[in-house]
Enzyme design. Sequence first.
Site, PDB file in Angstrom:
ATOM      1  N   ASN A   1      -8.949  -1.664   4.147  1.00 33.66           N
ATOM      2  CA  ASN A   1      -8.993  -2.159   2.772  1.00 33.66           C
ATOM      3  C   ASN A   1      -7.733  -2.940   2.387  1.00 33.66           C
ATOM      4  O   ASN A   1      -7.636  -3.441   1.267  1.00 33.66           O
ATOM      5  CB  ASN A   1      -9.237  -1.015   1.782  1.00 33.66           C
TER       6      ASN A   1
ATOM      7  N   ASP B   1      -1.851  -0.739   5.983  1.00 32.04           N
ATOM      8  CA  ASP B   1      -2.243  -0.143   7.261  1.00 32.04           C
ATOM      9  C   ASP B   1      -3.746   0.032   7.420  1.00 32.04           C
ATOM     10  O   ASP B   1      -4.202   0.405   8.493  1.00 32.04           O
ATOM     11  CB  ASP B   1      -1.580   1.227   7.429  1.00 32.04           C
TER      12      ASP B   1
ATOM     13  N   SER C   1      -2.678   0.467  -4.472  1.00 29.52           N
ATOM     14  CA  SER C   1      -3.253   1.661  -3.858  1.00 29.52           C
ATOM     15  C   SER C   1      -4.704   1.862  -4.202  1.00 29.52           C
ATOM     16  O   SER C   1      -5.194   1.392  -5.229  1.00 29.52           O
ATOM     17  CB  SER C   1      -2.448   2.887  -4.314  1.00 29.52           C
ATOM     18  N   ALA C   2      -5.393   2.607  -3.343  1.00 34.65           N
ATOM     19  CA  ALA C   2      -6.742   3.080  -3.658  1.00 34.65           C
ATOM     20  C   ALA C   2      -6.682   4.273  -4.605  1.00 34.65           C
ATOM     21  O   ALA C   2      -7.700   4.677  -5.161  1.00 34.65           O
ATOM     22  CB  ALA C   2      -7.469   3.474  -2.377  1.00 34.65           C
TER      23      ALA C   2
ATOM     24  N   LYS D   1      -8.096  -5.516  -3.034  1.00 32.24           N
ATOM     25  CA  LYS D   1      -6.655  -5.555  -3.287  1.00 32.24           C
ATOM     26  C   LYS D   1      -6.139  -6.978  -3.462  1.00 32.24           C
ATOM     27  O   LYS D   1      -5.220  -7.217  -4.249  1.00 32.24           O
ATOM     28  CB  LYS D   1      -5.902  -4.836  -2.173  1.00 32.24           C
TER      29      LYS D   1
ATOM     30  N   ASP E   1       0.853  -1.170   0.000  1.00 31.77           N
ATOM     31  CA  ASP E   1       0.000   0.000   0.000  1.00 31.77           C
ATOM     32  C   ASP E   1       0.905   1.240   0.000  1.00 31.77           C
ATOM     33  O   ASP E   1       2.099   1.154   0.318  1.00 31.77           O
ATOM     34  CB  ASP E   1      -0.880  -0.043   1.252  1.00 31.77           C
TER      35      ASP E   1
END
Length: 275
Positions: A231, A228, A54-55, A205, A20
């Site tokens: 998600n 962290d 990543s989002a 993810k 992430d």
Amino acid sequence: MGERQKWVRGQQDFRILFSDIDGTLINSQHHIPGRTREKILELDRKGIPFILVSARGPAGVEVIRRELGNRKPFICYSGGLVLDADGKALYSRQIELGLAVEIYELLEHECPEICCNTYSKDLWVVKDDTNPWVVREERITQGKSVAGDIGEIFAEAGGVHKFLLMGEPEPIDRTGILLRKRYPGLSVLKSNKFYLEVMDGSVHKAAGVRYLCDHYGIPVEEAAAFGDGENDVGMLQAVGCGFAMGNAPESVKQQVKYVTGSNEEEGIWEVLREF
């Protein structure tokens, strides 16, 4: 998952790494710490790929890719879009446009205090690009939003990859409950206490991680991952060794095997230095 285990050097070999970005790879200054970057590039030269997950959308991830300095495929929108090293789409899953417009209108009516951001590929659409939440996100991701109507702007795309809903913790939690009840087929997860991610139900993810493990011909059991947020949990559970950052909420730490230092303490480097 019971008592968390302590990871020790030599316990398992990793052939691919996933991480992430926000709250994990980068620090509070939104940069990759030097020792972490150097170690990632050293392992990359030895044939161990380091994949960003990543989002964020492609443009937001590209900023970090440039700082990191490696050229590997990357995962955007929490698994909704997987791109190759040159930015070409390998995998894509969207919310159909009619449903996206319905969700947007519901949020406008039921959750007016929430700042709604809508994404497809490199397009980021908001109602008001002067909203403080939007301005802050632009500063962090170095991206630029566009104010407009999602039905018109995303007509050609035929759908959206993600809604990012921003707000204070209480309305964010309330909005999450509403959306999960109204649309049980969607993926609705918090990336932090102020951000709620809404995507197609097949998007997470872990799916992106499995896709790229297959792409490289590496069993997912021989992968490690760092994260962290809520998600990130599926990804951390899917790989052979998942590491929650020290700054992760306790609810996240309790669902994974291993915990390393915080993003400020270079928790990724703490693990990678043992390779």
